[in-house]
Scaffold this active site. Sequence first.
Site, PDB file in Angstrom:
ATOM      1  CE  LYS A   1      -0.961  -0.281   4.885  1.00  0.00           C
ATOM      2  NZ  LYS A   1      -0.050   1.043   5.579  1.00  0.00           N
TER       3      LYS A   1
ATOM      4  NE  ARG B   1      -1.517   1.232  10.651  1.00  0.00           N
ATOM      5  CZ  ARG B   1      -0.186   1.188  10.417  1.00  0.00           C
ATOM      6  NH1 ARG B   1       0.312   1.272  11.382  1.00  0.00           N
ATOM      7  NH2 ARG B   1       0.170   0.813   9.506  1.00  0.00           N
TER       8      ARG B   1
ATOM      9  NE  ARG C   1       9.057  -5.072   2.724  1.00  0.00           N
ATOM     10  CZ  ARG C   1       8.609  -4.254   3.885  1.00  0.00           C
ATOM     11  NH1 ARG C   1       8.926  -3.941   4.867  1.00  0.00           N
ATOM     12  NH2 ARG C   1       7.414  -3.591   3.328  1.00  0.00           N
TER      13      ARG C   1
ATOM     14  NE  ARG D   1      11.681  -6.472   7.150  1.00  0.00           N
ATOM     15  CZ  ARG D   1      10.779  -5.597   7.621  1.00  0.00           C
ATOM     16  NH1 ARG D   1       9.878  -6.062   8.706  1.00  0.00           N
ATOM     17  NH2 ARG D   1      10.873  -4.181   7.159  1.00  0.00           N
TER      18      ARG D   1
ATOM     19  NE  ARG E   1       4.291  -3.949  11.392  1.00  0.00           N
ATOM     20  CZ  ARG E   1       5.572  -4.006  11.481  1.00  0.00           C
ATOM     21  NH1 ARG E   1       6.013  -3.710  12.855  1.00  0.00           N
ATOM     22  NH2 ARG E   1       6.240  -4.680  10.893  1.00  0.00           N
TER      23      ARG E   1
END
Length: 220
Positions: free
Chosen positions: A18, A93, A127, A159, A170
Site C-alpha cells: 500500500k 488505524r 525483504r 529480517r 501487526r
Amino acid sequence: MKASKPRLLIFGPQGSGKGTQAQLISKSLHIPHISMGAILRKIQNDDSRLAKDITHYLDRGELVPDELTNKLIAVRLEKPDCKAGFILDGYPRNKNQAEFLSKTSQITILLVINLSDEEGVKRLSDRLMCDNGHSYHLHFAPPQKNGFCDVDGLPLFRRSDETAQAIKQRLSIYHQETEPLIDYYRRQPAVQIIDIDGNPPIPQVYQEIEKKLVIHDKAS
Ligand SMILES: [Zn+2]
C-alpha cells in the site's frame, strides 16, 4: 485521474504494497502522500525520549498511542500542501483515530487493498536489508549485485524472527482494529469505497486502482 481535493485513505495488510501504491497515486493526483510510518521514522532519528518511546512500540509491532498519532496527523494536515487533498497511509488505524480525523477532514475515498496474511508474510520475508537500513526485495526490488547493498556494499540479510513476530502482531491488529473501519466508512455516504485485489504484481495493482479511481467530491 482528475479531481478537486481528493482526500483518500489507503488500507491494506502488511505486505500488500500500500505504501508503494500510495506513492504512485500521490504523483498521479499531485497530492501529498502522508505516511504515518514515515512521520514516526523521522522522529525516531532524533535523540529524544519520544524517539525511544516510538522505537519501543514499533519494535514490538504495537500501535503507537492514539494521542500521539492524532497530534502528529493534525499538525501535518494543517500544512498548505494538504489544501489540494491528500492520501493517508497508515492512519487511521482504529475507530478512535477515525473519529478524530473526521473532526477536521471529510474523507472522499477509501481504497482497500486485499491480500491474504499468508501471501503478505511471504512477501515480507523476501525483504532484504543492510545494517544501514537500506531495504530491497528479492522479486520486486532486487539489488544490482546479488546479496549486497547498492548504496554502501554491505551484505544483505533477511529480517529476523523477532521482526517476523512483530509482523504477525501487526497483522492481527489490522484485522481486529483497522478492518472494522471499512464498515465505519461504508456507513458514510460521502465516502466511496474501492476494493482492490492486492495479489497481482505492483504495476497491475496500480492499473486496477487507476481504472476504479473515479474521483468524486461532494463536499466541494
Ligand atoms: Zn546499505
